[in-house]
Design an enzyme around this catalytic site. Structure first.
Site, PDB file in Angstrom:
ATOM      1  N   HIS A  58      11.155  -6.139  -8.711  1.00 54.30           N
ATOM      2  CA  HIS A  58      12.473  -6.069  -7.668  1.00 54.30           C
ATOM      3  C   HIS A  58      13.146  -6.816  -7.243  1.00 54.30           C
ATOM      4  O   HIS A  58      13.571  -7.413  -5.731  1.00 54.30           O
ATOM      5  CB  HIS A  58      11.914  -5.405  -6.364  1.00 54.30           C
ATOM      6  CG  HIS A  58      11.107  -3.854  -6.676  1.00 54.30           C
ATOM      7  ND1 HIS A  58      11.637  -2.732  -6.729  1.00 54.30           N
ATOM      8  CD2 HIS A  58       9.500  -3.507  -6.762  1.00 54.30           C
ATOM      9  CE1 HIS A  58      11.537  -2.045  -6.908  1.00 54.30           C
ATOM     10  NE2 HIS A  58      10.067  -2.286  -7.541  1.00 54.30           N
ATOM     11  N   ASN A 130      10.711   4.713  -4.199  1.00 50.72           N
ATOM     12  CA  ASN A 130      12.023   3.938  -5.653  1.00 50.72           C
ATOM     13  C   ASN A 130      12.725   5.447  -5.530  1.00 50.72           C
ATOM     14  O   ASN A 130      12.454   6.088  -4.240  1.00 50.72           O
ATOM     15  CB  ASN A 130      10.617   4.369  -7.071  1.00 50.72           C
ATOM     16  CG  ASN A 130      10.202   2.861  -7.168  1.00 50.72           C
ATOM     17  OD1 ASN A 130      10.523   1.822  -6.877  1.00 50.72           O
ATOM     18  ND2 ASN A 130       9.031   3.279  -7.393  1.00 50.72           N
TER      19      ASN A 130
END
Length: 493
Positions: A58, A130
């Site tokens: 990420h 997510n």
């Protein structure tokens, strides 16, 4: 135009005034430079340290501040003050891609991170999810291996489709997430146009000490909008920071993105009553079993003033819960409770939660001592209280009122095969059958494109999984890949 603002003198980091910030100190006009030019050395040394290690996962992200406003009534499920009717809590959101480095393009096919930090009066509550309700794996033992497949090959230093599909083809539990990733939702137009999910199973605890299992859903009020591979390629060719531009620009223009917040709630006693494991991160809870309950609205309405300070140094961890919200036996969640906070300690420093963007808005009292980044005074209320238990009046003590009800567990301690008894094909097949013919075709085209150059043995092994989910799914990909459908069908039996 004259500037009548008060004069501000530039200083060193120690506060000494600087007379000349334009010219190095040299021996004569042609040099060389003198070592005693401490401000030159300070500026160069600081520049050398202006980058911190990027996130292992990420790394590429975009974020903004906002509020969570509670409009529903969940008091029978949770005592969390931030979730009571009418509560309004300041928050920070950071969206991201999973695989790419900080320099990666925004419009790449990938799962998007959906990380939220709520600054509640009881402490920070982080929800690290997510834009998909499931994930590729259910056992954290495989998380480092999976992430390695998303990163660069050690010899070529390039991303490897072979590694990705090899791992997925040997991990049938990944099929649900692969199907979502390769569908039309694999490239959202921007963070504003995607849903978010807590993904993991968490728990609510009410004021009667009753526990409920819960999943969080964030439904975009802007709707779902996605791009095709060809559209995203055109965007990347013009702007690699397209998500940043869209999110920042919308908020600057007052077009504040909003998400309706829902939860699914399962009584603690319902575990074991269904064909699926409610703590399996590769599964969803059917809405027919546990319908969505409206909780409130999340709005993003303020851009950061400094991206590095407020987004790059933001640290989210599922270990941050507050009274009334807690964990579950979800194996992936259990591991992330440790790994996320540990990653921040490595990346940002020992006391990362005292950086302004990570600091709780409520009083903080702990006995963590010294180490790098010890830039704050003692937070225990008394300098003599630096251990616990102690006899120091007014020092921080434990409070039994906040104990959680016991969680019943059973079974022998061993390495259980998480694939035994698991149906990893029902939900991906159901998802495929929910798609329109055009969506199915786009899914299979995207898969075939992503599999180019992958060895035929791996292609056949993966297509066999598609075939088990739905014969039309398997046949469609097989035909596009030029492999024999009968061979794949035999492999699927």
């Amino acid at each position: 135009m004259s500037d009548k603002s008060p004069k501000v003198t530039l200083t060193t980091t120690a506060g000494a005034p600087i007379a000349d910030n334009q010219n190095s100190l040299t021996a004569g006009p042609l040099g060389p430079v003198l070592m005693q030019d401490y401000q030159l050395i300070e500026k160069l040394a600081h520049q050398n340290r202006e980058r911190i290690p990027e996130r292992t996962v990420h790394a590429k992200g975009w974020g903004a501040f906002g509020t969570l406003t509670i409009t529903g009534d969940l008091t029978k499920y949770t005592k969390a003050k931030a979730l009571q009717p009418g509560a309004r809590t300041e928050m920070l959101a950071r969206f991201s891609t999973v695989a790419g480095e900080m320099g990666a393009a925004d419009h790449e096919r990938d799962v998007r991170g959906f990380a939220l930090k709520f600054y509640t009066e009881e402490g920070n509550w982080d929800l690290v999810g997510n834009n998909t309700p499931v994930f590729f794996i259910r056992d954290p033992y495989k998380f480092p291996d999976f992430i390695h497949t998303q990163k660069r090959h050690p010899k070529t230093n390039m991303r490897s489709p072979t590694a990705m599909w090899d791992f997925w083809s040997l991990s049938p539990e990944s099929l649900h997430q692969v199907t979502i990733l390769m569908s039309d939702r694999g490239i959202p137009q921007s963070p504003r146009f995607m849903h978010g999910f807590g993904s993991h199973t968490y728990s609510f605890i009410n004021d009667k000490d009753e526990r409920f299992w819960v999943k969080f859903h964030f439904k975009s009020q802007q709707g779902i909008k996605n791009h095709t591979n060809r559209e995203s390629e055109g965007i990347i060719g013009k702007n690699r920071e397209s998500y940043q531009a869209d999110l920042f620009g919308a908020i600057e223009d007052g077009d504040f993105p909003r998400w309706n917040v829902f939860v699914q709630v399962m009584p603690e006693a319902d575990v074991g009553k269904h064909w699926y494991n409610p703590f399996d991160l590769t599964k969803v809870w059917p809405h027919a079993d546990y319908p969505l309950i409206e909780l409130g609205v999340m709005e993003l309405n303020r851009n950061p003033e400094n991206y590095f300070n407020e987004i790059e140094q933001a640290a989210f961890s599922p270990s941050n819960v507050v009274p009334g919200i807690s964990f579950s036996p979800d194996k992936m969640l259990q591991a992330r409770i440790f790994s996320y906070a540990d990653a921040h300690r490595y990346r940002l420093g020992t006391h990362y939660e005292h950086l302004p963007v990570n600091t709780a808005k409520c009083p903080v009292h702990h006995y963590h001592k010294d180490g790098p980044m010890r830039f704050f005074p003692p937070v225990t209320g008394n300098v003599d209280a630096y251990y616990e238990p102690n006899s120091v009046a007014g020092s921080a003590k434990q409070d039994e009122r906040f104990a959680e009800p016991p969680l019943k567990i059973s079974g022998d301690a061993t390495r259980y095969n998480h694939r035994d008894g698991n149906d990893d094909y029902k939900q991906p097949g159901d998802l495929f059958r929910l798609m329109s013919p055009d969506q199915q075709a786009q899914l299979m085209n995207n898969i075939a494109e992503a599999m180019q150059g992958v060895p035929e043995e791996i292609v056949k092994r993966q297509v066999a999984h598609f075939f088990k989910a739905d014969p039309a799914y398997g046949r469609g990909v097989a035909e596009r890949m030029g492999v024999t459908v009968t061979e794949v069908a035999e492999a699927a039996e």
